[in-house]
Design an enzyme around this catalytic site. Sequence first.
Site, PDB file in Angstrom:
ATOM      1  N   ASP A 153      32.467 -11.212 -87.624  1.00  0.00           N
ATOM      2  CA  ASP A 153      32.146  -9.942 -86.968  1.00  0.00           C
ATOM      3  C   ASP A 153      33.388  -9.058 -86.906  1.00  0.00           C
ATOM      4  OD1 ASP A 153      31.396  -7.869 -85.286  1.00  0.00           O
ATOM      5  OD2 ASP A 153      30.207  -9.151 -83.976  1.00  0.00           O
TER       6      ASP A 153
ATOM      7  N   SER B 119      24.144  -6.369 -80.299  1.00  0.00           N
ATOM      8  CA  SER B 119      25.380  -5.687 -79.926  1.00  0.00           C
ATOM      9  C   SER B 119      25.350  -5.318 -78.441  1.00  0.00           C
ATOM     10  CB  SER B 119      25.591  -4.469 -80.827  1.00  0.00           C
ATOM     11  OG  SER B 119      26.894  -3.951 -80.688  1.00  0.00           O
TER      12      SER B 119
ATOM     13  N   HIS C 290      29.116  -7.902 -88.245  1.00  0.00           N
ATOM     14  CA  HIS C 290      28.426  -7.496 -87.023  1.00  0.00           C
ATOM     15  C   HIS C 290      26.919  -7.386 -87.253  1.00  0.00           C
ATOM     16  CE1 HIS C 290      28.196  -5.941 -82.995  1.00  0.00           C
ATOM     17  NE2 HIS C 290      27.581  -4.838 -83.397  1.00  0.00           N
TER      18      HIS C 290
END
Length: 801
Positions: free
Chosen positions: A739, A666, A773
């Site tokens: 995601d 991330s 994600h």
Amino acid sequence: MLRLTLIGIWTMLCLIFIPNTFAQDYQKPSPALQQTIAHNADLTTRLSNDHQWLALLSPIAAPSIATLAQPEQKLAGLRIAAEQYLPSRITQRYHQLRLINIQDNRQRLISLPGGHDITEVQFSPDSRYLSYVSLTPVGGYLYVYNIAQDRHKRLSDNRLNGTISLDYQWANNSSLLARFVIAPNTNASIAPTVYAPKTKETSGKQSPQRTYQDLLKTSADKQRFSQLTTSQLALVDLDGKLTNIAAPGIFEDFSLSPDGQYILTHQLTTPFSTQVKYYDFPTLIEVYNLKGQRIAQLHHSQSGESKPQGKDSVLPGPRMFHWVQGQGATLAFTEALDQGDSQQEAPLRDSLWQLDAPFTQKAKLIAKTPWRIIDIDWAENNIALVSQRNSKAQLLRLSRLDTQLGETSLYTLNERNLRDKYQELGTFPREYTQGKGQVIRVQAQTAGVMHYGQGASPQGDKPFLKHTSLATGESSLLWQSAANQLESVRYVLNIEPLQLIINRESPTEAPSLVLIDGAKERVLYQQADELSAYRGMQKQLITYKRADGVPLSGTLYLPANYTKEQGTLPVLMWAYPREFNDPDVAGQISFSANQYPSISPRGPIPLVAEGFAVFDKVSMPIIAQGDKAPNDSFREQLVANAQAAVDTLVDLGIADRKQIAVGGHSYGAFMVANLLAHTDLFYAGIARSGAYNRSLTPFGFQNEERYYWQANDIYQQMSPFNYADNIKSPLLLVHGEMDQNSGTFPLQSERLFDAIQGLGGKARLVILPFEGHGYAAKESLEHLLWEQSQFLKANLPTTNL
């Protein structure tokens, strides 16, 4: 020059070997890496109100990819399994339920009906039943388990509507409140797919929003969202009788008053937005009685589209409606004094109000606060613990408030930096009282409250149980972890004599649940040691300083039996940047040498079993300089952090400068791409689920609140996509195909890969099907570990592996 030559050689070698090494199908890593997927370190528990029973829940470590591949609807930030009226991705999902009698240690393994997974496990208020949701192929059903009779019962043949949430609540000892599907035929209620142009139009008003995914786009989307989320709120008793509460609606939330006489509801209403997620839709707040009759309409909020800019900004008008615990039927809510705009200068920013049943009179103002109220914990004797936040100053404040005396009684118990781990008070244990709900106990003799926490300190984590005076804020220690083990409070059963259930572990002993009873103790449950491949793994805290003197740290993991005399190791450095306004707080550590290896397949530590050294949780502070924002010097500080970490590893004799890779997930992936673009420190990088072009997140990202048009140069400088021609070291890009995180669209990884490919750089892009994600499926995790291992072996110039 030497480095460029080495890169050229390795590029040619990789071009030779990668086609055979990296296949396209799902791959399995080594058995050692697979252990981390099967292993689950979390002990999930529930404690009955009478402190007699402890429920131990066994979560599913990793579902199959087939589970993730089920059809789903993506609507307003929700992902829905439409045929089942369930969330398509249920994270808290359990396949085994065990009951432990705390008094005599008898254990009971409970067979689940139909062998189906369960979720949302609760004890009844009188502790006689366990309730749960059974996740069948056709939907979720509400069950109760009679502990004395060892018998399960499905309360209703009506399926639950869990599209927004599967939560429910015990109304009393014999009935539960839940959302049910209103359509007898699920397929008949779903709007058909309609093909039409997708249109948007500006309103002429400012409505800055971050780049959310899965938003509503068409009128058909709005219709489908309404049909799937509309449910019937109803009470169901233990005999299966249903009493409808209100008309069918989109119940985003609901809660019963502590005395069980009233129901507070939050219903989403039109117009549905195409700019924000469902929880920012207009919301109608109402109160009903147990016969389903509306007693009062309290507020109808506007859409979150119009919320002012700023982390502490909120919508104008009442918000945070909830029941006061410790009172029978009293509501509390907050309301901004600055029109919700945290950018405005205001001496007082927020207010707290109370409203007693029957909710028709004027609400009573309890207090006004200088900062934004973000949470309220209710204690006995009309005491509220009010949490306020000042994001601009990065401060949190916890105050004691006597609601009978009002704001003159506001007294600060704790004020700390948002990221200050050393000053955290931790958790305040609550106890259930019939007719009063869950309240924080106030010790009558000392006028204080208990709390327990991690106990982070410069010497490492020292979990604690403390007593803090509500009058002076002074704390005294009641219990602390042993020096040679990591022990932490899970439940407080009693104070005099002291009775606790703690979690205990050590580097060689898997976690166990232990009953502490005065001077005596008893093991309630011992988790199995499932990580044989990591026995003897070395772990140590490394502290060092940045060139400007900022203290930094990281946790170094080394293979078992490794010594420096054997030479250097290839190193994977893993980090995540964080913003600070205080360098002292930036240098804080969170570490325990006594922790049992908690090795997630999603983290970097599994690669220790492959012969790598892993430098994890490496400090990457971005600190505000003078009156500048932290990101004004993002690149310079990022490079300085990395340089200090690399120099430390080399000085320790652990690493060669040509053997270090950097990785992150991330915002950590964003860091990786920046470090490869602006330094020559790393010979490979792993970037997972990141965002690399900040012009695609124009209304802020992470803790950056300025818009792209307000800080254009900062957005440009921080975007590694703009410097893709400088990325010379091999880069492994991984992204979940679905995601859902704000800003990290898969397109971000795809376009960075395209840029590197077009510029002649070396990169590999892996898109994991059906993943979000974070990565969940067993096959995805296996393949992720295999990709990372193969990539590092192929691209770090070493002969040690």
